[in-house]
Design a protein around this motif. Structure first.
Motif, PDB file in Angstrom:
ATOM      1  N   HIS A  34       0.832  -1.213   0.000  1.00  0.00           N
ATOM      2  CA  HIS A  34       0.000   0.000   0.000  1.00  0.00           C
ATOM      3  C   HIS A  34       0.865   1.261   0.000  1.00  0.00           C
ATOM      4  CE1 HIS A  34      -3.104  -2.874   0.853  1.00  0.00           C
ATOM      5  NE2 HIS A  34      -2.706  -3.082   2.093  1.00  0.00           N
ATOM      6  N   VAL A  35       1.912   1.263  -0.801  1.00  0.00           N
ATOM      7  CA  VAL A  35       2.855   2.379  -0.779  1.00  0.00           C
ATOM      8  C   VAL A  35       2.213   3.668  -1.305  1.00  0.00           C
ATOM      9  CG1 VAL A  35       5.093   3.214  -1.575  1.00  0.00           C
ATOM     10  CG2 VAL A  35       4.784   0.790  -1.058  1.00  0.00           C
ATOM     11  N   LEU A  36       1.478   3.583  -2.415  1.00  0.00           N
ATOM     12  CA  LEU A  36       0.898   4.792  -3.003  1.00  0.00           C
ATOM     13  C   LEU A  36      -0.066   5.508  -2.051  1.00  0.00           C
ATOM     14  CD1 LEU A  36       0.676   6.673  -5.414  1.00  0.00           C
ATOM     15  CD2 LEU A  36      -1.126   5.189  -6.347  1.00  0.00           C
ATOM     16  N   PRO A  37      -1.018   4.821  -1.417  1.00  0.00           N
ATOM     17  CA  PRO A  37      -1.891   5.526  -0.462  1.00  0.00           C
ATOM     18  C   PRO A  37      -1.115   6.154   0.689  1.00  0.00           C
ATOM     19  CG  PRO A  37      -2.816   3.380  -1.011  1.00  0.00           C
ATOM     20  CD  PRO A  37      -1.443   3.410  -1.583  1.00  0.00           C
ATOM     21  N   VAL A  38      -0.090   5.472   1.163  1.00  0.00           N
ATOM     22  CA  VAL A  38       0.693   5.986   2.291  1.00  0.00           C
ATOM     23  C   VAL A  38       1.403   7.276   1.922  1.00  0.00           C
ATOM     24  CG1 VAL A  38       2.713   5.547   3.752  1.00  0.00           C
ATOM     25  CG2 VAL A  38       0.991   3.761   3.436  1.00  0.00           C
ATOM     26  N   VAL A  39       2.114   7.281   0.801  1.00  0.00           N
ATOM     27  CA  VAL A  39       2.870   8.484   0.425  1.00  0.00           C
ATOM     28  C   VAL A  39       1.934   9.623   0.026  1.00  0.00           C
ATOM     29  CG1 VAL A  39       4.909   7.160  -0.232  1.00  0.00           C
ATOM     30  CG2 VAL A  39       3.212   7.720  -1.969  1.00  0.00           C
ATOM     31  N   LEU A  40       0.804   9.303  -0.579  1.00  0.00           N
ATOM     32  CA  LEU A  40      -0.156  10.343  -0.944  1.00  0.00           C
ATOM     33  C   LEU A  40      -0.737  11.015   0.306  1.00  0.00           C
ATOM     34  CD1 LEU A  40      -2.163   8.854  -3.962  1.00  0.00           C
ATOM     35  CD2 LEU A  40      -0.620  10.832  -3.968  1.00  0.00           C
ATOM     36  N   ILE A  41      -1.084  10.227   1.304  1.00  0.00           N
ATOM     37  CA  ILE A  41      -1.620  10.787   2.546  1.00  0.00           C
ATOM     38  C   ILE A  41      -0.605  11.720   3.193  1.00  0.00           C
ATOM     39  CG2 ILE A  41      -2.270  10.219   4.921  1.00  0.00           C
ATOM     40  CD1 ILE A  41      -3.629   7.698   3.807  1.00  0.00           C
ATOM     41  N   CYS A  42       0.651  11.281   3.258  1.00  0.00           N
ATOM     42  CA  CYS A  42       1.695  12.101   3.883  1.00  0.00           C
ATOM     43  C   CYS A  42       1.936  13.393   3.107  1.00  0.00           C
ATOM     44  CB  CYS A  42       2.997  11.304   3.983  1.00  0.00           C
ATOM     45  SG  CYS A  42       2.928   9.899   5.109  1.00  0.00           S
ATOM     46  N   ALA A  43       2.046  13.289   1.783  1.00  0.00           N
ATOM     47  CA  ALA A  43       2.342  14.457   0.957  1.00  0.00           C
ATOM     48  C   ALA A  43       1.173  15.441   0.942  1.00  0.00           C
ATOM     49  CB  ALA A  43       2.689  14.019  -0.461  1.00  0.00           C
ATOM     50  N   VAL A  44      -0.051  14.930   0.770  1.00  0.00           N
ATOM     51  CA  VAL A  44      -1.227  15.808   0.729  1.00  0.00           C
ATOM     52  C   VAL A  44      -1.452  16.470   2.093  1.00  0.00           C
ATOM     53  CG1 VAL A  44      -3.734  15.870   0.462  1.00  0.00           C
ATOM     54  CG2 VAL A  44      -2.344  14.569  -1.161  1.00  0.00           C
ATOM     55  N   SER A  45      -1.234  15.727   3.166  1.00  0.00           N
ATOM     56  CA  SER A  45      -1.390  16.295   4.508  1.00  0.00           C
ATOM     57  C   SER A  45      -0.413  17.449   4.723  1.00  0.00           C
ATOM     58  CB  SER A  45      -1.169  15.212   5.569  1.00  0.00           C
ATOM     59  OG  SER A  45      -2.145  14.204   5.483  1.00  0.00           O
ATOM     60  N   ASP A  46       0.837  17.250   4.330  1.00  0.00           N
ATOM     61  CA  ASP A  46       1.818  18.325   4.452  1.00  0.00           C
ATOM     62  C   ASP A  46       1.410  19.541   3.630  1.00  0.00           C
ATOM     63  OD1 ASP A  46       3.439  17.097   6.243  1.00  0.00           O
ATOM     64  OD2 ASP A  46       5.198  16.956   4.948  1.00  0.00           O
ATOM     65  N   ALA A  47       0.907  19.299   2.411  1.00  0.00           N
ATOM     66  CA  ALA A  47       0.492  20.397   1.544  1.00  0.00           C
ATOM     67  C   ALA A  47      -0.629  21.209   2.194  1.00  0.00           C
ATOM     68  CB  ALA A  47       0.033  19.853   0.188  1.00  0.00           C
ATOM     69  N   VAL A  48      -1.600  20.518   2.765  1.00  0.00           N
ATOM     70  CA  VAL A  48      -2.721  21.198   3.434  1.00  0.00           C
ATOM     71  C   VAL A  48      -2.219  22.044   4.601  1.00  0.00           C
ATOM     72  CG1 VAL A  48      -4.802  20.833   4.818  1.00  0.00           C
ATOM     73  CG2 VAL A  48      -4.446  19.505   2.734  1.00  0.00           C
ATOM     74  N   ASN A 143       0.933  13.948  15.325  1.00  0.00           N
ATOM     75  CA  ASN A 143       2.311  14.283  15.663  1.00  0.00           C
ATOM     76  C   ASN A 143       2.436  15.802  15.838  1.00  0.00           C
ATOM     77  OD1 ASN A 143       5.045  14.605  15.923  1.00  0.00           O
ATOM     78  ND2 ASN A 143       5.552  13.918  13.860  1.00  0.00           N
ATOM     79  N   PRO A 144       2.651  16.296  17.056  1.00  0.00           N
ATOM     80  CA  PRO A 144       2.736  17.750  17.280  1.00  0.00           C
ATOM     81  C   PRO A 144       3.819  18.430  16.449  1.00  0.00           C
ATOM     82  CG  PRO A 144       2.607  16.556  19.361  1.00  0.00           C
ATOM     83  CD  PRO A 144       2.836  15.533  18.295  1.00  0.00           C
ATOM     84  N   ASN A 145       4.907  17.715  16.168  1.00  0.00           N
ATOM     85  CA  ASN A 145       5.998  18.323  15.401  1.00  0.00           C
ATOM     86  C   ASN A 145       5.566  18.698  13.986  1.00  0.00           C
ATOM     87  OD1 ASN A 145       7.878  18.146  17.469  1.00  0.00           O
ATOM     88  ND2 ASN A 145       8.437  16.065  16.937  1.00  0.00           N
ATOM     89  N   VAL A 146       4.575  17.977  13.452  1.00  0.00           N
ATOM     90  CA  VAL A 146       4.087  18.295  12.106  1.00  0.00           C
ATOM     91  C   VAL A 146       3.526  19.711  12.081  1.00  0.00           C
ATOM     92  CG1 VAL A 146       2.304  17.749  10.400  1.00  0.00           C
ATOM     93  CG2 VAL A 146       3.642  15.919  11.441  1.00  0.00           C
ATOM     94  N   TYR A 147       2.787  20.095  13.114  1.00  0.00           N
ATOM     95  CA  TYR A 147       2.190  21.428  13.161  1.00  0.00           C
ATOM     96  C   TYR A 147       3.249  22.500  13.411  1.00  0.00           C
ATOM     97  CZ  TYR A 147      -2.022  18.633  13.534  1.00  0.00           C
ATOM     98  OH  TYR A 147      -3.020  17.715  13.287  1.00  0.00           O
ATOM     99  N   LEU A 148       4.224  22.173  14.234  1.00  0.00           N
ATOM    100  CA  LEU A 148       5.305  23.128  14.484  1.00  0.00           C
ATOM    101  C   LEU A 148       6.101  23.397  13.214  1.00  0.00           C
ATOM    102  CD1 LEU A 148       6.621  21.829  17.938  1.00  0.00           C
ATOM    103  CD2 LEU A 148       5.247  23.875  17.512  1.00  0.00           C
ATOM    104  N   ASP A 149       6.389  22.336  12.459  1.00  0.00           N
ATOM    105  CA  ASP A 149       7.212  22.477  11.257  1.00  0.00           C
ATOM    106  C   ASP A 149       6.451  23.133  10.110  1.00  0.00           C
ATOM    107  OD1 ASP A 149       9.204  21.272  12.659  1.00  0.00           O
ATOM    108  OD2 ASP A 149       9.064  19.340  11.654  1.00  0.00           O
ATOM    109  N   THR A 150       5.259  22.621   9.818  1.00  0.00           N
ATOM    110  CA  THR A 150       4.544  23.076   8.615  1.00  0.00           C
ATOM    111  C   THR A 150       3.737  24.350   8.840  1.00  0.00           C
ATOM    112  OG1 THR A 150       2.717  21.576   9.154  1.00  0.00           O
ATOM    113  CG2 THR A 150       4.395  20.757   7.643  1.00  0.00           C
ATOM    114  N   VAL A 151       2.892  24.351   9.856  1.00  0.00           N
ATOM    115  CA  VAL A 151       2.005  25.496  10.059  1.00  0.00           C
ATOM    116  C   VAL A 151       2.759  26.697  10.627  1.00  0.00           C
ATOM    117  CG1 VAL A 151      -0.049  26.334  11.244  1.00  0.00           C
ATOM    118  CG2 VAL A 151       0.004  24.002  10.364  1.00  0.00           C
ATOM    119  N   LEU A 152       3.484  26.485  11.732  1.00  0.00           N
ATOM    120  CA  LEU A 152       4.125  27.612  12.406  1.00  0.00           C
ATOM    121  C   LEU A 152       5.439  28.028  11.762  1.00  0.00           C
ATOM    122  CD1 LEU A 152       3.383  26.714  16.137  1.00  0.00           C
ATOM    123  CD2 LEU A 152       2.196  28.323  14.649  1.00  0.00           C
ATOM    124  N   LEU A 153       6.359  27.078  11.601  1.00  0.00           N
ATOM    125  CA  LEU A 153       7.681  27.455  11.089  1.00  0.00           C
ATOM    126  C   LEU A 153       7.630  27.826   9.613  1.00  0.00           C
ATOM    127  CD1 LEU A 153      10.622  27.873  11.594  1.00  0.00           C
ATOM    128  CD2 LEU A 153      11.022  25.432  11.272  1.00  0.00           C
TER     129      LEU A 153
END
Length: 225
Positions: A34-48, A143-153
């Motif tokens: 299930h590599v494609l769904p996994v990488v798509l979820i991660c990439a799209v989530s970061d983009a959002v 993961n709290p670090n995701v919000y610190l890195d993408t949204v805030l930083l």
């Protein structure tokens, strides 16, 4: 173009680190499961999250111009601190590495649960898609670090680029997509290099240099106008 490359470089520096999400993506890639769904979820989530941070903080900066100074110093401080932490990881080299399931190399993609190879060696049981999706969402959004890195930083530094903040965000989004697709679909090759502590020590050293340089360069205009 330079603004886009800045976003690209910053996101790469932040995202390439040992963490639960990266370990999970690498593991799925090495299992070829299930590599494609996994990488798509991660990439799209970061983009959002990057777009949300860029839009929200960008609007605040337009409404409150003095926030640009706060964003600049907050971003620079965060980058230098991240750089120091990366340098500390490289110096200590505690042995942490991206280690996927070693049995995955002997697995046959799509093999049936409980099947065995000649000689009695069992193949891996294939996990259903739904639990994999739920796990990926959890590793990403809880993961709290995701919000610190993408949204805030990312958002705060993008705000310092004014009208070009969307170019900065685009670079960050592209970097995220490249990383997750490379990690997921290139796991069989990347795993050979990324599973050793020495490899991550070298990588953390490079990350530390990039982050500190970017942090310092962010506040240089304050002193040299």
């Amino acid at each position: 173009m330079l603004t886009t490359l800045s976003g690209l470089g910053l996101m790469f520096s932040l995202i390439i680190a040992v963490g639960a999400q990266n370990v999970y993506v690498l593991r799925q890639g090495m299992r070829r499961e299930h590599v494609l769904p996994v990488v798509l979820i991660c990439a799209v989530s970061d983009a959002v999250l990057v777009l949300a941070g860029t839009a929200g903080l960008g609007y605040l900066v337009k409404s409150l111009p003095w926030l640009i100074v706060v964003a600049r110093w907050a971003g620079a401080t965060s980058l230098v601190l991240y750089g120091v932490l990366a340098a500390r990881r490289a110096w200590k080299a505690g042995g942490e590495s991206l280690v996927a399931d070693p049995a995955a190399d002997s697995a046959t993609p799509g093999s049936a649960a409980g099947a065995s190879r000649p000689g009695g060696t069992a193949t891996l049981t294939r996990t259903p898609l739904a639990p994999v999706i739920l796990a990926t969402l959890a590793f990403t959004w809880l993961n709290p670090n995701v919000y610190l890195d993408t949204v805030l930083l990312i958002g705060s530094i993008a705000a310092t680029h004014g009208d070009e903040r969307w170019l900065f965000a685009a670079g960050a989004i592209v970097a995220s997509g490249i990383w997750f697709f490379a990690l997921g679909f290139g796991a069989r090759h990347l795993g050979r290099w990324l599973r050793t502590p020495r490899a991550w020590r070298i990588l953390d050293t490079a990350i530390a240099v990039v982050l500190v340089v970017m942090g310092v360069s962010l506040v240089l205009p304050v002193f040299f106008g």
